[in-house]
Design a protein around this motif. Sequence first.
Motif, PDB file in Angstrom:
ATOM      1  N   LEU A   1       0.848  -1.190   0.000  1.00 16.78           N
ATOM      2  CA  LEU A   1       0.000   0.000   0.000  1.00 16.78           C
ATOM      3  C   LEU A   1       0.884   1.240   0.000  1.00 16.78           C
ATOM      4  O   LEU A   1       1.820   1.342   0.804  1.00 16.78           O
TER       5      LEU A   1
ATOM      6  N   GLN B   1       0.786   5.741  -0.816  1.00 12.36           N
ATOM      7  CA  GLN B   1      -0.022   6.928  -1.083  1.00 12.36           C
ATOM      8  C   GLN B   1       0.216   7.432  -2.495  1.00 12.36           C
ATOM      9  O   GLN B   1       1.290   7.182  -3.080  1.00 12.36           O
TER      10      GLN B   1
ATOM     11  N   THR C   1      -3.487   0.972  -9.180  1.00 16.78           N
ATOM     12  CA  THR C   1      -3.888  -0.113  -8.289  1.00 16.78           C
ATOM     13  C   THR C   1      -4.284  -1.341  -9.082  1.00 16.78           C
ATOM     14  O   THR C   1      -5.130  -1.275  -9.980  1.00 16.78           O
TER      15      THR C   1
ATOM     16  N   GLN D   1      -0.069  -7.655  -4.991  1.00 16.86           N
ATOM     17  CA  GLN D   1      -1.039  -6.556  -4.966  1.00 16.86           C
ATOM     18  C   GLN D   1      -0.327  -5.223  -4.763  1.00 16.86           C
ATOM     19  O   GLN D   1       0.494  -5.077  -3.852  1.00 16.86           O
TER      20      GLN D   1
ATOM     21  N   THR E   1      -1.566  -1.314  -4.141  1.00 14.08           N
ATOM     22  CA  THR E   1      -2.710  -0.458  -3.869  1.00 14.08           C
ATOM     23  C   THR E   1      -2.212   0.965  -3.643  1.00 14.08           C
ATOM     24  O   THR E   1      -1.351   1.195  -2.793  1.00 14.08           O
TER      25      THR E   1
ATOM     26  N   SER F   1      -3.477   4.491  -2.563  1.00 12.78           N
ATOM     27  CA  SER F   1      -4.626   5.119  -1.919  1.00 12.78           C
ATOM     28  C   SER F   1      -4.156   5.989  -0.771  1.00 12.78           C
ATOM     29  O   SER F   1      -3.156   5.691  -0.110  1.00 12.78           O
TER      30      SER F   1
END
Length: 118
Positions: free
Chosen positions: A11, A13, A90, A113, A115, A117
């Motif tokens: 993950l 930003q 993503t 994965q 991502t 966000s």
Amino acid sequence: QVQLVESGGGLVQPGGSLRLSCAASGSLSSIVAMAWYRQAPGKQRELVATVTTGGGTNYADSVKGRFTISRDNAKNTVSLQMNSLKPEDTAVYYCNVVRWLGDRIDYWGQGTQVTVSS
């Protein structure tokens, strides 16, 4: 057979960076290219970037100038440096290896994965 193990997803930003790596093992003769693909939910898998054995690279228009693919032939690894990440990046990212044995044979990693966000 070729086994591919990916790492580096996670993950991040928007505007951030991630580096994906893929290590290949097994029958590595006759590899002509290594690549990264991605698949977002509800969408088809798409080519992100390719690097040939000779070092030639190709990128999807959506990632040009932001992503860099590199390959270490001695270590049989391929990496994808992703900068200035956007939410639309993503997806599950897949490592791909192409061997040419008279016909094209593709091998795929399990996917990692990514991502983007806030």
